[in-house]
Each structure stands twice: as C-alpha cells, then as structure tokens.
Design an enzyme around this catalytic site. Structure first.
Site, PDB file in Angstrom:
ATOM      1  N   ARG A  51       3.475  -1.277  -8.833  1.00  0.00           N
ATOM      2  CA  ARG A  51       2.796  -0.332  -7.928  1.00  0.00           C
ATOM      3  C   ARG A  51       2.578   1.032  -8.595  1.00  0.00           C
ATOM      4  NH1 ARG A  51       4.254   2.814  -2.816  1.00  0.00           N
ATOM      5  NH2 ARG A  51       2.511   2.541  -1.366  1.00  0.00           N
ATOM      6  N   ILE A 103      -2.936   4.488  -0.562  1.00  0.00           N
ATOM      7  CA  ILE A 103      -2.442   3.144  -0.864  1.00  0.00           C
ATOM      8  C   ILE A 103      -1.490   2.830   0.286  1.00  0.00           C
ATOM      9  CG2 ILE A 103      -0.647   4.128  -2.380  1.00  0.00           C
ATOM     10  CD1 ILE A 103      -0.663   1.594  -4.035  1.00  0.00           C
ATOM     11  N   SER A 104      -1.608   1.645   0.890  1.00  0.00           N
ATOM     12  CA  SER A 104      -0.844   1.325   2.103  1.00  0.00           C
ATOM     13  C   SER A 104       0.660   1.253   1.824  1.00  0.00           C
ATOM     14  CB  SER A 104      -1.293  -0.033   2.662  1.00  0.00           C
ATOM     15  OG  SER A 104      -2.679  -0.043   2.872  1.00  0.00           O
ATOM     16  N   GLN A 105       1.420   1.362   2.914  1.00  0.00           N
ATOM     17  CA  GLN A 105       2.874   1.203   2.848  1.00  0.00           C
ATOM     18  C   GLN A 105       3.194  -0.223   2.370  1.00  0.00           C
ATOM     19  OE1 GLN A 105       4.666   1.296   6.710  1.00  0.00           O
ATOM     20  NE2 GLN A 105       6.741   1.377   5.921  1.00  0.00           N
ATOM     21  N   PRO A 106       4.103  -0.382   1.410  1.00  0.00           N
ATOM     22  CA  PRO A 106       4.409  -1.725   0.892  1.00  0.00           C
ATOM     23  C   PRO A 106       4.790  -2.736   1.985  1.00  0.00           C
ATOM     24  CG  PRO A 106       5.343  -0.071  -0.550  1.00  0.00           C
ATOM     25  CD  PRO A 106       4.772   0.670   0.635  1.00  0.00           C
TER      26      PRO A 106
END
Ligand code: SAH
Length: 238
Positions: free
Chosen positions: A61, A87-90
């Site tokens: 990431r 970038i989205s939350q994992p």
C-alpha cells in the site's frame, strides 16, 4: 572516489528491500480481521476470505500513496492522494473485495481507480481487471504504478465510469469506489448473470450505504444494504 560511487549505486535496492513494510502490512491485515469480527452483526461476515486477507498482506500500500503519506500507509484509514480524492480505508477495501468475491479467471470492473490500490488487490484474485478513473492524471499515475509493480492483468482507462466498459462486458464482478445517488443502469446491464456489484449509494458526503447488487442466473436483480459508509462522490455527466 570511483569506489565510493560504485558503493552508492549499490545502496538503493538494499534500502528498498529493508523498507518493504511486511510486518506493518501483516499488522494491518490483523486489524482488518478484528474489525471484520466487530462488524459482523451488520455485514454478516465475521471473517473475510483467506485469499482476500493474503492479498491485503501482500500488496504494498505504501507504493500507492504520495511520499508524504508513506509513513501512514499501513494505518487502517483513508489517506489523501491529491485532486481531492482518497485511497479507501483498508478494511473497506477488504469488505468490498470479499463481497465481490473475485475468482481466478474472472473479469472484474472497477469504477474509481484512484491510486490503483483496490485494482491491485483485485488483480491478485481475478483473471483480469478493468478500471476507469475520471481524473486523468490519477488514471495515468495509477497505470504507471501498476505497471512498475508488474501487474499485467489490469487495464486502466481515463473516463466516466457511470457508463461502464461495454467492450469488455459482461463482468463477473463490479466494484464502484465512489458514492452514486443511484445504481447506474449501464453497470447493471454489464453484470454477468450470477455476478455481483458492490457500490456505495446515497447522498454525497452524507449518509451512504454500501449495497450488494446481485444478478441471478435468470437475470433478475436483487440488492441489499451491507453497512453505512462514506465515500467521495461519483462525478461525471449523468
Ligand atoms: N479505488 C481507489 C479509491 C478511489 S476514491 C483506490 O483504491 O485508491 C474514488 C475515485 O473515483 C476518485 O479517484 C474519483 O476521481 C473517481 N471517480 C469519481 N467519479 C467517477 C466516475 N464517474 N468515473 C470514474 N471515476 C470516478
């Protein structure tokens, strides 16, 4: 002097290898596992597929975020990637991937390439990934990044994803990573019978619900709400 130069040339790969962040990534995957258990009463998924978890523990990431965000890359939260996007939350990436359930050999469409991270996770699990990004510089950066990381089964296109990618349809799974006011009919059309679409639906920046839209073998479409979420809006001309 020459010897020193030769030595300096040798340094970068060694440094990069040392900064692979494997332990941080493992910890992030563990946190996602804990969060999956905590949210199971809403999602009905106490555990995510082990293939999904392996992909999260593998994809770097930190290579998908701007340099000034790198030290935060393995925190379980969204991060800015420029152009007002994130970038989205994992955990959300994991949940959406688990719901989409991509399998080897399958074709997946993603709307909202952003950094390219979700596309890389999908590329680890599916046969082919098509991804569309409306902000041209982001599309270009993501394409270069995915190429540098040797993802050969991802195709990036700059454009409005509302209309899908008819040339490669139908898709086994579709993931939309920006919030829409409604489920785009062109995307439903491009979903294969037996296919699944995961999409946040609702008011921009306010209440949105992550929806799982399923097309049965006979072509009938059903949908259900999974979890309240917050995404950047799906923009474009529709
Ligand atoms: N999946 C991304 C997160 C993306 S954030 C990742 O893994 O990093 C949502 C992205 O959707 C933004 O980059 C935004 O520019 C893009 N987007 C918004 N509306 C869009 C549209 N109509 N078509 C394609 N992309 C769109």
């Amino acid at each position: 002097m020459l010897a020193l130069l030769a030595l300096l040339c040798l340094l970068p790969p060694v440094t990069l290898a040392a900064e692979d962040f494997a332990a941080e990534r493992r910890r992030m995957a563990d946190q996602i596992g804990t969060m999956a258990a905590q949210t199971a009463f809403e999602t009905a998924r106490p555990r995510f597929d082990s293939r999904v978890m392996d992909a999260l523990a593998k994809v770097p990431r930190h290579r998908f975020v701007p340099a000034n965000q790198m030290s935060h890359a393995y925190e379980n939260r969204p991060l800015p990637i420029g152009y007002g996007q994130t970038i989205s939350q994992p955990y959300i990436v994991a949940l959406m991937t688990d719901l989409a359930n991509p399998q080897p050999g399958q074709k997946v469409l993603e709307i909202g390439t952003g950094s390219g991270y979700q596309a890389a996770i999908l590329a680890e699990l599916a046969g082919w990934v098509y991804t569309i990004e409306i902000v041209e510089p982001l599309a270009k950066q993501a394409e270069e990044r995915l190429k540098a990381l040797d993802y050969r089964n991802v195709e990036v296109q700059a454009g409005d994803g509302y209309y899908g990618w008819a040339a490669h349809a139908p898709f086994d799974a579709i993931i939309v990573t920006a919030a829409a006011s409604h489920v785009p009919p062109p995307l439903v059309k491009q979903l294969k019978p037996g296919g699944r679409m995961v999409i946040p639906v609702g008011t921009p920046f306010l209440t949105q619900n992550l929806m799982l839209v399923e097309k049965a073998a006979d072509g009938s479409v059903s949908s259900r709400q999974i979890l309240p979420v917050r995404f950047v809006p799906l923009t474009g001309g529709h």
